[in-house]
Design an enzyme around this catalytic site. Structure first.
Site: not given
Length: 333
Positions: A109, A111, A113-114, A222, A290
């Site tokens: 996805h 986000h 942080d990814h 996630d 994660h």
């Protein structure tokens, strides 16, 4: 009249025939061919192992013990990267993996942080020798994000490609694709299947399953507990799943409001919930990555309330070799 031969007579004749056959050159050529085939099949079976490396097992918090989310899966000559969080490029460099050998990047996805490590992987990879475009697959918005990143770094690309060191222009290109659920990659015997997971309001969000030969690994991305993940993970050797410890998270995070913490917890999977997922999937090995917050000493005891099978808490640079048996190796301290 029908001739009758005693068992001993038949045995003698059979032995004589076998001796004659074994003395023929073609016999030994065929034996050698069969042995070579057995050896080849054994080598192929060994070569069809999967190797998974947890490059980063952390979350948005910039701690040194756990870099941002990123997992590398090696299958044959394919080196597939799943997410590219903070420090993924440094981890690859630690492992002495040439950036040019990364076959493709898959995003669960969008986000930050990814994805925050993408410019580093892409442009540092170009500077350090990649001469072909970087393939990037991900949910809706991936293609647009990569186009805007190219605009953001237009000056750097121009200077390095056209003026200064004149790097090969193809290395600064990106082949980006917005994907849907289903098989998104099928090459050299490696099949990557994307499946939708439930990350609350963050839609779409994907998990991935990688199949190679007789082995497989499934990555949750996630998600809170997801029936679709359970469906797609059936029969997998290793299931790598995210986790959040609500109590430890509430104690560790002082900057978020109570409502913000509640929303974050609702978007993820608690150890007890993950245990139920593992119990239903029955992988040969379950692994946490994660991890929220980074230091969760109670995550295994909480998981054991609902799951009794093999379980590891992931660490950065941990490797998992998936073959006829599964071996876990932790990085030297």
């Amino acid at each position: 009249m029908m001739e009758f031969r005693s068992p001993s007579s038949r045995h003698a004749r059979l032995s004589e025939s076998m001796n004659l056959v074994s003395q023929h050159p073609i016999y030994w050529i065929r034996v050698a061919s069969c042995l070579a085939l057995v050896g080849t099949l054994a080598a192929v079976s060994y070569a069809q192992e999967l190797k998974v490396t947890l490059l980063g097992t952390g979350n948005p918090r910039p701690v040194m013990s756990r870099f941002g989310p990123s997992i590398m899966v090696e299958a044959g000559k394919e080196k597939l990267l799943f997410d590219c969080g903070r420090g993924a490029t440094q981890r690859l460099y630690q492992l002495k993996i040439p950036f040019s050998e990364i076959t493709a990047l898959f995003l669960t996805h969008l986000h930050s942080d990814h994805t925050v490590g993408i410019p580093d992987l892409w442009l540092t990879g170009w500077v350090m020798g990649r001469s072909t475009p970087l393939p990037v697959w991900g949910p809706e918005g991936t293609k647009a994000m990569m186009e805007h990143l190219r605009e953001a770094y237009a000056f750097d690309i121009h200077i390095r490609g056209d003026v200064d060191t004149k790097l090969p222009s193809a290395g600064a290109e990106v082949v980006a694709r917005d994907i849907q659920e289903g098989v998104v990659y099928d090459r050299a015997g490696v099949k990557v299947t994307a499946f939708l997971v439930d990350h609350g309001e963050i839609r779409p969000a994907f998990g991935y399953r990688v199949d190679y030969g007789r082995h497989s690994v499934t990555l949750s991305g996630d998600t809170r507990p997801s029936e679709n993940l359970i469906k797609f993970a059936q029969g997998t050797d290793v299931l790598i799943h995210e986790v959040i410890d609500p109590e430890a998270f509430a104690e560790a995070v002082s900057t978020d409001t109570q409502e913000q913490r509640k929303k974050i917890i609702e978007h993820h999977t608690t150890p007890e919930q993950a245990g139920i997922v593992f119990t239903r999937v029955k992988p040969k090995l379950a692994v946490y990555s994660h991890i929220v917050p980074p230091d969760v000493p109670e995550v295994i005891p909480h998981t054991r309330k609902t799951y009794a099978g093999p379980l590891e808490v992931g660490e950065d640079l941990m490797t998992i070799e998936i073959g006829d048996k599964i071996e876990v190796h932790r990085a030297a301290p």
